[in-house]
Design a protein around this motif. Structure first.
Motif, PDB file in Angstrom:
ATOM      1  N   MET A  50       1.112  -3.536  66.462  1.00 17.39           N
ATOM      2  CA  MET A  50       0.142  -2.793  67.259  1.00 17.39           C
ATOM      3  C   MET A  50      -1.091  -2.419  66.427  1.00 17.39           C
ATOM      4  N   VAL A  51      -0.886  -2.036  65.178  1.00 24.05           N
ATOM      5  CA  VAL A  51      -2.011  -1.730  64.287  1.00 24.05           C
ATOM      6  C   VAL A  51      -2.880  -2.968  64.114  1.00 24.05           C
ATOM      7  N   LEU A  52      -2.252  -4.105  63.901  1.00 20.53           N
ATOM      8  CA  LEU A  52      -2.999  -5.356  63.744  1.00 20.53           C
ATOM      9  C   LEU A  52      -3.819  -5.643  65.002  1.00 20.53           C
ATOM     10  N   GLY A  53      -3.205  -5.511  66.157  1.00 15.10           N
ATOM     11  CA  GLY A  53      -3.903  -5.765  67.406  1.00 15.10           C
ATOM     12  C   GLY A  53      -5.040  -4.792  67.648  1.00 15.10           C
ATOM     13  N   GLU A  54      -4.828  -3.542  67.316  1.00 15.13           N
ATOM     14  CA  GLU A  54      -5.878  -2.533  67.494  1.00 15.13           C
ATOM     15  C   GLU A  54      -7.058  -2.810  66.570  1.00 15.13           C
ATOM     16  N   ALA A  55      -6.782  -3.142  65.319  1.00 11.39           N
ATOM     17  CA  ALA A  55      -7.859  -3.448  64.377  1.00 11.39           C
ATOM     18  C   ALA A  55      -8.624  -4.696  64.811  1.00 11.39           C
ATOM     19  N   ALA A  56      -7.917  -5.708  65.299  1.00 14.97           N
ATOM     20  CA  ALA A  56      -8.586  -6.922  65.788  1.00 14.97           C
ATOM     21  C   ALA A  56      -9.465  -6.600  66.987  1.00 14.97           C
ATOM     22  N   THR A  57      -8.982  -5.732  67.878  1.00 15.35           N
ATOM     23  CA  THR A  57      -9.765  -5.338  69.045  1.00 15.35           C
ATOM     24  C   THR A  57     -11.036  -4.613  68.632  1.00 15.35           C
ATOM     25  N   LYS A  58     -10.905  -3.660  67.728  1.00 16.52           N
ATOM     26  CA  LYS A  58     -12.083  -2.917  67.277  1.00 16.52           C
ATOM     27  C   LYS A  58     -13.072  -3.831  66.566  1.00 16.52           C
ATOM     28  N   LEU A  59     -12.555  -4.708  65.728  1.00 15.57           N
ATOM     29  CA  LEU A  59     -13.430  -5.631  65.005  1.00 15.57           C
ATOM     30  C   LEU A  59     -14.211  -6.509  65.982  1.00 15.57           C
ATOM     31  N   CYS A  60     -13.520  -7.086  66.944  1.00 16.72           N
ATOM     32  CA  CYS A  60     -14.173  -7.989  67.897  1.00 16.72           C
ATOM     33  C   CYS A  60     -15.110  -7.254  68.841  1.00 16.72           C
ATOM     34  N   THR A  61     -14.790  -6.004  69.162  1.00 17.84           N
ATOM     35  CA  THR A  61     -15.634  -5.222  70.053  1.00 17.84           C
ATOM     36  C   THR A  61     -16.915  -4.778  69.342  1.00 17.84           C
ATOM     37  N   LYS A  62     -16.759  -4.292  68.133  1.00 18.41           N
ATOM     38  CA  LYS A  62     -17.916  -3.757  67.404  1.00 18.41           C
ATOM     39  C   LYS A  62     -18.730  -4.838  66.702  1.00 18.41           C
ATOM     40  N   HIS A  63     -18.125  -5.981  66.488  1.00 16.76           N
ATOM     41  CA  HIS A  63     -18.788  -7.085  65.783  1.00 16.76           C
ATOM     42  C   HIS A  63     -18.502  -8.373  66.547  1.00 16.76           C
ATOM     43  N   SER A  64     -19.127  -8.507  67.688  1.00 14.36           N
ATOM     44  CA  SER A  64     -18.828  -9.620  68.593  1.00 14.36           C
ATOM     45  C   SER A  64     -19.168 -10.988  68.001  1.00 14.36           C
ATOM     46  N   ASP A  65     -19.922 -10.998  66.924  1.00 14.25           N
ATOM     47  CA  ASP A  65     -20.247 -12.267  66.278  1.00 14.25           C
ATOM     48  C   ASP A  65     -19.066 -12.829  65.486  1.00 14.25           C
ATOM     49  N   ILE A  66     -18.117 -11.995  65.131  1.00 16.78           N
ATOM     50  CA  ILE A  66     -16.989 -12.441  64.290  1.00 16.78           C
ATOM     51  C   ILE A  66     -16.165 -13.531  64.985  1.00 16.78           C
ATOM     52  N   PRO A  67     -15.708 -13.339  66.238  1.00 12.93           N
ATOM     53  CA  PRO A  67     -14.944 -14.414  66.878  1.00 12.93           C
ATOM     54  C   PRO A  67     -15.739 -15.704  67.042  1.00 12.93           C
ATOM     55  N   VAL A  68     -17.041 -15.572  67.215  1.00 14.21           N
ATOM     56  CA  VAL A  68     -17.899 -16.748  67.353  1.00 14.21           C
ATOM     57  C   VAL A  68     -18.002 -17.476  66.012  1.00 14.21           C
ATOM     58  N   ARG A  69     -18.126 -16.711  64.946  1.00 12.21           N
ATOM     59  CA  ARG A  69     -18.252 -17.304  63.609  1.00 12.21           C
ATOM     60  C   ARG A  69     -16.938 -17.923  63.128  1.00 12.21           C
ATOM     61  N   PHE A  70     -15.819 -17.407  63.624  1.00 13.66           N
ATOM     62  CA  PHE A  70     -14.501 -17.891  63.183  1.00 13.66           C
ATOM     63  C   PHE A  70     -13.651 -18.243  64.403  1.00 13.66           C
TER      64      PHE A  70
END
Length: 86
Positions: A50-70
């Motif tokens: 759950m921690v992993l999923g929450e951190a991934a959600t926050k990362l992708c929400t606040k830095h939407s370029d990350i999923p696009v870059r990777f």
């Protein structure tokens, strides 16, 4: 990207890495049967997933370029993991 953004990205990635390491460490040397019988290990593993999923959600929400870059990283799967146990 500014320096504070870089630090936030690093924090989210570190949380994701630590959670993944913890979860895999808990189950590395036990059988499925032992895991099913050990509620403490189940809860510790679930918490870290759950921690992993929450951190991934926050990362992708606040830095939407990350999923696009990777795009080869399964961001949506990681984000969805936090909802599997809630």
């Amino acid at each position: 990207m500014s320096e504070p953004d870089d630090r936030h990205i690093a924090v989210y990635l570190r949380h994701m890495l630590e959670a993944a390491q913890q979860a895999t460490g808990y189950v590395a040397d036990i059988t499925l049967e032992a895991f099913k019988a050990d509620k403490r290990t189940q809860q510790a593993t679930i918490f870290n997933v759950m921690v992993l999923g929450e951190a991934a959600t926050k990362l992708c929400t606040k830095h939407s370029d990350i999923p696009v870059r990777f795009p080869d990283i399964a961001w949506n799967a990681m984000r969805g993991m936090r909802n599997q146990f809630s």
